[in-house]
Design a protein around this motif. Structure first.
Motif, mmCIF file in Angstrom:
data_model
loop_
_atom_site.group_PDB
_atom_site.id
_atom_site.type_symbol
_atom_site.label_atom_id
_atom_site.label_comp_id
_atom_site.label_asym_id
_atom_site.label_seq_id
_atom_site.Cartn_x
_atom_site.Cartn_y
_atom_site.Cartn_z
ATOM 1 N N ARG A 96 143.982 -39.455 -11.496
ATOM 2 C CA ARG A 96 144.129 -39.396 -10.043
ATOM 3 C C ARG A 96 144.616 -40.727 -9.537
ATOM 4 O O ARG A 96 144.123 -41.768 -9.921
ATOM 5 N N ILE A 97 145.561 -40.666 -8.646
ATOM 6 C CA ILE A 97 146.041 -41.851 -7.939
ATOM 7 C C ILE A 97 145.745 -41.588 -6.474
ATOM 8 O O ILE A 97 146.249 -40.622 -5.903
ATOM 9 N N TRP A 98 144.889 -42.401 -5.884
ATOM 10 C CA TRP A 98 144.523 -42.176 -4.495
ATOM 11 C C TRP A 98 144.336 -43.498 -3.778
ATOM 12 O O TRP A 98 144.180 -44.531 -4.385
ATOM 13 N N ASN B 196 137.682 -38.567 -0.988
ATOM 14 C CA ASN B 196 138.399 -38.821 -2.241
ATOM 15 C C ASN B 196 137.443 -38.807 -3.439
ATOM 16 O O ASN B 196 137.755 -38.255 -4.481
ATOM 17 N N LEU B 197 136.269 -39.417 -3.281
ATOM 18 C CA LEU B 197 135.317 -39.444 -4.392
ATOM 19 C C LEU B 197 134.718 -38.068 -4.655
ATOM 20 O O LEU B 197 134.455 -37.706 -5.807
ATOM 21 N N ALA B 198 134.503 -37.274 -3.613
ATOM 22 C CA ALA B 198 133.999 -35.910 -3.801
ATOM 23 C C ALA B 198 135.031 -35.067 -4.548
ATOM 24 O O ALA B 198 134.680 -34.299 -5.461
ATOM 25 N N LEU B 199 136.303 -35.217 -4.198
ATOM 26 C CA LEU B 199 137.361 -34.491 -4.894
ATOM 27 C C LEU B 199 137.447 -34.948 -6.347
ATOM 28 O O LEU B 199 137.583 -34.131 -7.261
ATOM 29 N N GLU B 200 137.335 -36.246 -6.568
ATOM 30 C CA GLU B 200 137.366 -36.774 -7.934
ATOM 31 C C GLU B 200 136.246 -36.159 -8.774
ATOM 32 O O GLU B 200 136.454 -35.730 -9.909
ATOM 33 N N GLU B 201 135.052 -36.091 -8.220
ATOM 34 C CA GLU B 201 133.918 -35.518 -8.944
ATOM 35 C C GLU B 201 134.136 -34.028 -9.225
ATOM 36 O O GLU B 201 133.890 -33.544 -10.329
ATOM 37 N N ALA B 202 134.613 -33.296 -8.223
ATOM 38 C CA ALA B 202 134.857 -31.863 -8.400
ATOM 39 C C ALA B 202 135.909 -31.619 -9.477
ATOM 40 O O ALA B 202 135.743 -30.735 -10.323
ATOM 41 N N LEU B 203 136.989 -32.391 -9.470
ATOM 42 C CA LEU B 203 138.023 -32.247 -10.495
ATOM 43 C C LEU B 203 137.477 -32.581 -11.876
ATOM 44 O O LEU B 203 137.767 -31.901 -12.860
ATOM 45 N N GLN C 21 155.471 -33.635 -5.175
ATOM 46 C CA GLN C 21 154.300 -33.022 -4.559
ATOM 47 C C GLN C 21 153.028 -33.659 -5.097
ATOM 48 O O GLN C 21 153.069 -34.593 -5.880
ATOM 49 N N SER C 22 151.892 -33.106 -4.730
ATOM 50 C CA SER C 22 150.628 -33.781 -4.970
ATOM 51 C C SER C 22 150.010 -33.567 -6.343
ATOM 52 O O SER C 22 149.104 -34.275 -6.705
ATOM 53 N N LYS C 23 150.480 -32.607 -7.129
ATOM 54 C CA LYS C 23 149.808 -32.350 -8.395
ATOM 55 C C LYS C 23 150.804 -31.880 -9.443
ATOM 56 O O LYS C 23 151.669 -31.080 -9.166
ATOM 57 N N VAL C 24 150.661 -32.403 -10.656
ATOM 58 C CA VAL C 24 151.472 -31.966 -11.779
ATOM 59 C C VAL C 24 150.512 -31.454 -12.846
ATOM 60 O O VAL C 24 149.558 -32.125 -13.198
ATOM 61 N N ILE C 25 150.772 -30.250 -13.348
ATOM 62 C CA ILE C 25 149.929 -29.666 -14.385
ATOM 63 C C ILE C 25 150.785 -29.468 -15.626
ATOM 64 O O ILE C 25 151.824 -28.834 -15.567
ATOM 65 N N VAL C 26 150.363 -30.029 -16.752
ATOM 66 C CA VAL C 26 151.052 -29.851 -18.022
ATOM 67 C C VAL C 26 149.990 -29.392 -19.015
ATOM 68 O O VAL C 26 149.157 -30.180 -19.435
ATOM 69 N N GLY C 27 150.009 -28.122 -19.366
ATOM 70 C CA GLY C 27 148.970 -27.581 -20.244
ATOM 71 C C GLY C 27 147.613 -27.748 -19.585
ATOM 72 O O GLY C 27 147.363 -27.213 -18.521
ATOM 73 N N LYS D 170 147.242 -36.616 -4.573
ATOM 74 C CA LYS D 170 146.781 -36.271 -3.222
ATOM 75 C C LYS D 170 145.711 -37.264 -2.806
ATOM 76 O O LYS D 170 144.786 -37.544 -3.550
ATOM 77 N N SER D 171 145.837 -37.793 -1.613
ATOM 78 C CA SER D 171 144.886 -38.774 -1.097
ATOM 79 C C SER D 171 144.531 -38.423 0.331
ATOM 80 O O SER D 171 145.390 -38.059 1.121
ATOM 81 N N TYR D 172 143.256 -38.514 0.646
ATOM 82 C CA TYR D 172 142.788 -38.164 1.983
ATOM 83 C C TYR D 172 142.481 -39.385 2.844
ATOM 84 O O TYR D 172 142.195 -39.245 4.011
ATOM 85 N N GLY D 173 142.494 -40.584 2.266
ATOM 86 C CA GLY D 173 142.251 -41.796 3.032
ATOM 87 C C GLY D 173 140.780 -42.078 3.296
ATOM 88 O O GLY D 173 140.390 -43.209 3.522
ATOM 89 N N GLU D 174 139.960 -41.069 3.259
ATOM 90 C CA GLU D 174 138.522 -41.207 3.511
ATOM 91 C C GLU D 174 137.816 -41.343 2.161
ATOM 92 O O GLU D 174 137.883 -40.431 1.335
#
Length: 94
Positions: free
Chosen positions: A56-58, A39-46, A18-24, A31-35
């Motif tokens: 992140r791998i996108w 992708n950069l907005a999501l990167e900044e928010a995260l 799936q798109s996300k793994v959380i460890v601690g 997860k990649s949106y292609g746009e």
């Protein structure tokens, strides 16, 4: 969370795809949106929300990504990008 596998939880092995793994406090997001702007907005928010390690791998459609301090006219052929509808997008980091 439908697209999340929480390590150490009771998930099945196929959930690792799936798109996300959380460890601690660490997050690996594939997860990649292609746009590029999305992708950069999501990167900044995260980045702004995260309190631990994040990776992140996108993948974007054809685009030019420049850092916060870079000038597009020196880093790329702006005329070519405009003529071929290739977006030039700025990251919030260097």
């Amino acid at each position: 969370m439908a697209n999340t596998f929480i390590a150490g939880g009771r998930g099945q092995p196929d959930k690792m795809r799936q798109s996300k793994v959380i460890v601690g406090r660490a997050i690996l997001s594939t997860k990649s949106y292609g746009e590029p702007s999305v992708n950069l907005a999501l990167e900044e928010a995260l980045f702004l929300r995260n309190e631990g390690f994040i990776a992140r791998i996108w993948e974007n459609k054809e685009s030019v990504i420049i850092g916060r301090a870079q000038l597009a006219r020196f880093e790329t052929d702006v005329d070519y990008c405009q003529a071929h509808a290739i977006p030039i997008v700025r990251r919030f980091t260097a």
